[in-house]
Enzyme design. Structure first.
Site, PDB file in Angstrom:
ATOM      1  N   GLU A   1       1.188  -1.517  -0.551  1.00 48.46           N
ATOM      2  CA  GLU A   1      -0.107   0.246   0.508  1.00 48.46           C
ATOM      3  C   GLU A   1       1.114   1.125  -0.001  1.00 48.46           C
ATOM      4  O   GLU A   1       2.173   1.893   0.910  1.00 48.46           O
ATOM      5  CB  GLU A   1      -0.626  -0.539   1.405  1.00 48.46           C
ATOM      6  CG  GLU A   1      -2.022  -1.252   1.696  1.00 48.46           C
ATOM      7  CD  GLU A   1      -2.959  -1.110   2.958  1.00 48.46           C
ATOM      8  OE1 GLU A   1      -3.619  -1.981   2.477  1.00 48.46           O
ATOM      9  OE2 GLU A   1      -2.285  -1.407   3.751  1.00 48.46           O
TER      10      GLU A   1
ATOM     11  N   CYS B   1       3.721   8.236   0.697  1.00 50.07           N
ATOM     12  CA  CYS B   1       4.105   7.852   1.345  1.00 50.07           C
ATOM     13  C   CYS B   1       4.344   5.841   0.927  1.00 50.07           C
ATOM     14  O   CYS B   1       3.340   6.066   0.255  1.00 50.07           O
ATOM     15  CB  CYS B   1       3.176   7.478   2.866  1.00 50.07           C
ATOM     16  SG  CYS B   1       3.492   6.302   4.113  1.00 50.07           S
TER      17      CYS B   1
ATOM     18  N   CYS C   1       6.500  -6.803   7.275  1.00 47.97           N
ATOM     19  CA  CYS C   1       7.597  -6.742   8.308  1.00 47.97           C
ATOM     20  C   CYS C   1       8.292  -7.056   9.194  1.00 47.97           C
ATOM     21  O   CYS C   1       7.187  -7.786   9.767  1.00 47.97           O
ATOM     22  CB  CYS C   1       7.967  -5.295   8.486  1.00 47.97           C
ATOM     23  SG  CYS C   1       9.607  -5.094   9.217  1.00 47.97           S
TER      24      CYS C   1
ATOM     25  N   CYS D   1       6.888  -4.849  15.602  1.00 47.46           N
ATOM     26  CA  CYS D   1       7.000  -3.668  16.204  1.00 47.46           C
ATOM     27  C   CYS D   1       5.777  -4.411  17.596  1.00 47.46           C
ATOM     28  O   CYS D   1       4.844  -3.711  16.064  1.00 47.46           O
ATOM     29  CB  CYS D   1       7.537  -2.321  15.993  1.00 47.46           C
ATOM     30  SG  CYS D   1       8.973  -2.151  15.442  1.00 47.46           S
TER      31      CYS D   1
ATOM     32  N   CYS E   1       2.855  -1.428  15.802  1.00 47.09           N
ATOM     33  CA  CYS E   1       2.594  -1.784  14.246  1.00 47.09           C
ATOM     34  C   CYS E   1       1.574  -2.295  13.299  1.00 47.09           C
ATOM     35  O   CYS E   1       1.857  -3.650  13.771  1.00 47.09           O
ATOM     36  CB  CYS E   1       4.007  -1.097  13.635  1.00 47.09           C
ATOM     37  SG  CYS E   1       3.778  -1.650  11.803  1.00 47.09           S
TER      38      CYS E   1
ATOM     39  N   CYS F   1       0.195   6.135   8.468  1.00 46.83           N
ATOM     40  CA  CYS F   1       1.461   4.991   9.141  1.00 46.83           C
ATOM     41  C   CYS F   1       1.210   4.123   9.771  1.00 46.83           C
ATOM     42  O   CYS F   1       0.346   4.622  10.861  1.00 46.83           O
ATOM     43  CB  CYS F   1       2.550   5.470   9.914  1.00 46.83           C
ATOM     44  SG  CYS F   1       2.621   7.327   8.780  1.00 46.83           S
TER      45      CYS F   1
HETATM   46  N1  SAH Z   1      10.324   0.964   9.235  1.00 43.57           N
HETATM   47  C1  SAH Z   1      10.128   2.068   9.262  1.00 43.57           C
HETATM   48  C2  SAH Z   1       9.244   2.530   8.368  1.00 43.57           C
HETATM   49  C3  SAH Z   1       8.115   2.453   8.181  1.00 43.57           C
HETATM   50  S1  SAH Z   1       7.002   2.784   9.711  1.00 43.57           S
HETATM   51  C4  SAH Z   1      10.731   2.313  10.396  1.00 43.57           C
HETATM   52  O1  SAH Z   1       9.526   1.920  12.048  1.00 43.57           O
HETATM   53  O2  SAH Z   1      10.107   3.886  11.188  1.00 43.57           O
HETATM   54  C5  SAH Z   1       6.520   4.686  10.041  1.00 43.57           C
HETATM   55  C6  SAH Z   1       6.912   5.548  11.176  1.00 43.57           C
HETATM   56  O3  SAH Z   1       4.886   5.358  11.250  1.00 43.57           O
HETATM   57  C7  SAH Z   1       7.417   4.808  12.347  1.00 43.57           C
HETATM   58  O4  SAH Z   1       7.794   5.763  12.396  1.00 43.57           O
HETATM   59  C8  SAH Z   1       6.673   3.887  12.758  1.00 43.57           C
HETATM   60  O5  SAH Z   1       6.506   3.714  14.171  1.00 43.57           O
HETATM   61  C9  SAH Z   1       5.338   4.445  12.838  1.00 43.57           C
HETATM   62  N2  SAH Z   1       4.316   3.549  13.159  1.00 43.57           N
HETATM   63  C10 SAH Z   1       3.741   2.319  12.989  1.00 43.57           C
HETATM   64  N3  SAH Z   1       2.597   2.239  13.436  1.00 43.57           N
HETATM   65  C11 SAH Z   1       1.879   3.522  13.607  1.00 43.57           C
HETATM   66  C12 SAH Z   1       0.345   3.655  14.570  1.00 43.57           C
HETATM   67  N4  SAH Z   1      -0.251   2.750  14.499  1.00 43.57           N
HETATM   68  N5  SAH Z   1      -0.035   5.102  14.103  1.00 43.57           N
HETATM   69  C13 SAH Z   1       1.017   6.118  13.734  1.00 43.57           C
HETATM   70  N6  SAH Z   1       2.455   6.059  13.381  1.00 43.57           N
HETATM   71  C14 SAH Z   1       3.351   4.483  13.793  1.00 43.57           C
HETATM   72 FE1  SF4 Z   2       7.859  -2.744  10.417  1.00 41.19          FE
HETATM   73 FE2  SF4 Z   2       6.108  -1.423  11.507  1.00 41.19          FE
HETATM   74 FE3  SF4 Z   2       8.666  -1.739  12.764  1.00 41.19          FE
HETATM   75 FE4  SF4 Z   2       8.362  -0.088  11.090  1.00 41.19          FE
HETATM   76  S1  SF4 Z   2       7.310   0.036  13.034  1.00 41.19           S
HETATM   77  S2  SF4 Z   2       9.651  -1.421  11.312  1.00 41.19           S
HETATM   78  S3  SF4 Z   2       7.022  -1.348   9.935  1.00 41.19           S
HETATM   79  S4  SF4 Z   2       7.057  -3.408  12.193  1.00 41.19           S
END
Ligand code: SAH
Ligand code: SF4
Length: 345
Positions: free
Chosen positions: A90, A103, A110, A114, A117, A335
């Site tokens: 996406e 974006c 991934c 995390c 996420c 995000c």
């Molecule tokens: N993997 C990379 C880039 C993709 S995630 C990273 O983790 O930086 C992009 C951003 O979205 C990251 O800062 C991540 O922590 C944030 N993010 C993930 N889940 C989110 C959520 N539910 N609400 C807001 N930001 C989120």
């Molecule tokens: Fe992967 Fe989501 Fe963590 Fe970014 S925030 S590293 S996309 S699991």
């Protein structure tokens, strides 16, 4: 069969030479691939029929195509791309005054899991190719022209995936995005967001790629960070800090710290003070991000009051800080909400 967008220009030249074709054809083919992003050799209508067939018999084009789009109340558009193996990623375009930011995704899923996420919940499927990442940018730029009358002005690697774990292709695509042969964007308008992979952060500096870097910090407390981002068990904040200092001093750029406010987890005044202490000795700015709640995950966004107090605490210490409000929440485009929900519905 080879992926034509993964071979070097020199290799294409060699292929043409072996097949008794003129070298200038390579430039024409490159234009079709990177300027016009065609999805078939048939469309390369300034090449002879013979050459088009020769290419089709030896190569394929790894095109991504848009299979659906949803527009949010705030004009954010979420797009679903289908790849040639039918996998799905996406992307989002977000208009704001004088700019449109795309974006984009770097991986299908991934591996880093995390806790907060949506993509992390899916697990890892595969890396995207240079062509697939390029197509997302190209198609989103076209959509931006259609919907908002301007091409993309900025690109952020904040969709699905950890860009620094697909380093080669992410750096590869940046060279096309910034080249006059491709989209001609300035690298100042491109941001890689990472959860923090020190060796690759240093590599960006060594490769002299003047791209913006955003570090998903989310807390300056190492123990809390280990719980939220499992990858923090592998790479300590100290190691990450060292790599960031290497990046900022070698490239003369600032790093952006991203800090997601999670209710009851990292949103107290003490947390804000710890953030200030952490970022004060690195050339940096801070983006406070509102959490977009994800179904079946136990996290909530911080209250307006807590958010305001957190911001004030950081701001008063003369840190360059901004609050990034969520966009496109009503369509799960924000995000961390990118996780193919659409497909499951
Ligand atoms: N993997 C990379 C880039 C993709 S995630 C990273 O983790 O930086 C992009 C951003 O979205 C990251 O800062 C991540 O922590 C944030 N993010 C993930 N889940 C989110 C959520 N539910 N609400 C807001 N930001 C989120
Ligand atoms: Fe992967 Fe989501 Fe963590 Fe970014 S925030 S590293 S996309 S699991």
């Amino acid at each position: 069969m080879q992926n034509i967008r993964s071979i070097l220009f020199g290799e294409l030249l060699d292929f043409l030479k072996i097949n008794d074709e003129k070298p200038y054809r390579a430039g024409q083919i490159y234009d079709w691939l990177w300027k016009y992003c065609v999805s078939s050799f048939e469309q390369m209508n300034n090449l002879s029929q013979n050459l088009r067939e020769l290419l089709a018999n030896n190569f394929f084009i790894d095109s991504a195509k848009i299979i659906s789009q949803q527009i949010s109340n705030d004009k954010t558009i979420k797009v679903v791309f289908e790849l040639i193996d039918k996998k799905i990623v996406e992307g989002v375009i977000i208009p704001s005054e004088n700019r449109v930011t795309a974006c984009i995704s770097s991986q299908v899923g991934c591996a880093l899991g995390c806790k907060f996420c949506a993509t992390g919940k899916m697990g890892f499927s595969r890396n995207l190719t240079i062509g697939e990442i390029y197509d997302q940018s190209f198609l989103l730029s076209k959509l931006s022209v259609e919907k908002y009358n301007i091409p993309l002005t900025n690109i952020v690697f904040m969709g699905m995936g950890e860009p620094l774990l697909n380093y080669k292709n992410v750096i590869g695509v940046i060279s096309f995005l910034t080249s006059q042969k491709g989209m001609g964007l300035s690298s100042k308008r491109i941001t890689i967001s990472t959860s923090g992979i020190p060796a690759q952060i240093k590599q960006i500096a060594d490769d002299n790629i003047k791209v913006n870097l955003a570090l998903s910090l989310h807390t300056a407390n190492p123990d809390v960070r280990k719980k939220l981002l499992p990858v923090a068990n592998k790479y300590s904040l100290d190691e990450i800090t060292k790599s960031l200092k290497y990046y900022t001093s070698k490239l003369k750029l600032k790093v952006t710290f991203e800090y997601l406010l999670l209710s009851g987890i990292n949103d107290t005044v003490d947390d804000a003070k710890a953030l200030v202490a952490f970022c004060s000795n690195i050339a940096s700015k801070v983006n406070i991000i509102e959490y977009n709640e994800v179904e079946n995950l136990p996290f909530q966004k911080s209250s307006e009051n807590k958010t305001a107090l957190f911001l004030k605490t950081v701001y008063e210490k003369k840190i360059n800080v901004k609050l990034r409000r969520s966009r496109g929440i009503d369509i799960d485009a924000a995000c961390g909400q990118l996780a193919n929900k659409q497909k499951k519905r």
